[in-house]
Design an enzyme around this catalytic site. Structure first.
Site, short mmCIF file in Angstrom:
data_model
loop_
_atom_site.label_atom_id
_atom_site.label_comp_id
_atom_site.label_asym_id
_atom_site.label_seq_id
_atom_site.Cartn_x
_atom_site.Cartn_y
_atom_site.Cartn_z
N GLY A 296 33.10 25.85 11.63
CA GLY A 296 31.93 25.32 12.30
C GLY A 296 32.01 23.81 12.47
N LEU B 159 31.76 22.20 15.21
CA LEU B 159 32.78 22.14 16.24
C LEU B 159 32.80 20.79 16.94
CD1 LEU B 159 32.47 25.66 17.92
CD2 LEU B 159 33.75 24.99 15.88
N HIS C 283 38.41 21.44 18.22
CA HIS C 283 38.23 22.89 18.29
C HIS C 283 38.22 23.38 19.74
CE1 HIS C 283 36.11 21.91 14.38
NE2 HIS C 283 37.00 22.79 13.99
N SER D 183 37.96 15.14 13.48
CA SER D 183 37.72 15.91 12.27
C SER D 183 36.22 16.07 12.07
CB SER D 183 38.31 15.19 11.05
OG SER D 183 37.90 15.81 9.84
N SER D 184 35.82 17.22 11.53
CA SER D 184 34.41 17.43 11.22
C SER D 184 33.93 16.44 10.17
CB SER D 184 34.20 18.86 10.72
OG SER D 184 34.58 19.79 11.72
#
Length: 294
Positions: free
Chosen positions: A41, A43, A47, A196-197
């Site tokens: 998740g 995103l 992604h 990056s998340s």
């Protein structure tokens, strides 16, 4: 294209499903090859690049959204890891994803925390594996499970997590998994920072410090021999250690992509220049694939 929580006969809808039974019903009647993009998740463009690559190879694309507790250590950020399913669904709809599979932990691990797990072997004991014991076992276990649940022809993963990708490829080979593992190049911000998340945790000044990771790997990539490659990257990271906030280096490694062992100074051939560091409380990684020609 719209999102629905129920299985529909409309092939233009993005279907949100939570259970294996719902997933099987959503897949029923869909013809052609299937690709899966596995995510936790939160995103972002990285992604979505995987989704776009998947759509070029397969007729149907499944995105999984599951924050896997097995791959977080006791001192890591499982509780604070961002969970943004509503926003993730909007992005998947815009990207024309066919199915979003967002299972619960009970759906993925119906017997509770699994006693049987995938062992990553020697490649999983170095670099990220040394810093994060148990991480790769948890990652490989859930990837194996999600491959079994989604039944894809292709599975797409980002090259930013280079060691993870190498281990998944090895697992698919060693266990004869009927899926092709496809790597997609790292997506970067305009200033070079790898997407990056975890970037959302960085302060404004922390983000400036974090740029040293990409600057280091690109500086190394401009050189020709292993000793000079390492020295060029380390010089930038040494300077970044004096910044505010400082960059606290975990590792800088120049490795053989086949087994992630350090290459000798006389080595020639493919390599990966990898770095991991903390900026404040946020741990980041970056890497570049290289060809050392001498």
């Amino acid at each position: 294209m719209t999102i629905t929580n129920s299985v529909s006969n409309n092939p233009n809808e993005t279907l949100l499903v939570h259970t294996r039974a719902e997933l099987e019903a959503a897949r029923a009647g869909r013809l052609g090859e299937v690709a899966v993009v596995m995510t936790m998740g939160a995103l972002h463009e990285g992604h979505l690049a995987l989704v776009r690559a998947a759509k070029q190879r397969a007729r149907s694309v499944i995105v999984t959204v599951f924050v896997n507790p097995l791959q977080f250590g006791p001192s890591e950020d499982f509780a604070r890891y961002p969970r943004t399913l509503e926003q993730d669904l909007k992005l998947c709809e815009q990207a024309e994803v066919d199915i979003v599979f967002a299972p619960s932990a009970e759906e993925v691990y119906p017997g509770g925390e699994p006693s049987v797990r995938i062992t990553p072997g020697p490649m999983g004991e170095v670099l990220e594996g040394a810093t994060r014991p148990g991480h790769f076992s948890g990652m490989l276990t859930v990837v194996n499970k999600l491959i079994n649940l989604t039944g894809p022809d292709y599975a797409f993963f980002g090259e930013k997590d280079a060691q993870q990708l190498a281990l998944i490829r090895r697992m698919a080979l060693d266990l004869n998994l009927p899926v092709e593992i496809v790597g997609v190049p790292t997506v970067r911000e305009p200033d070079g920072l790898a997407r990056s998340s975890r970037n959302r945790y960085l302060s404004e000044r922390g983000r400036v410090s974090a740029l040293s990771l990409s600057r280091a790997v690109f500086a190394g990539a401009r050189e020709r021999t292993p000793d000079v490659i390492r020295a060029a990257a380390r010089a930038i990271l040494d300077e970044a250690a004096k910044a505010e906030p400082p960059v606290e280096l975990d590792y800088l490694a120049l490795v053989n992509p086949a087994d992630f062992t350090e290459v000798a100074d006389e080595y020639r051939g493919p390599a990966v220049l990898a770095v991991a560091a903390k900026v404040g409380s946020t741990r980041l990684i970056d890497n570049l694939p290289l060809e050392i020609e001498g």
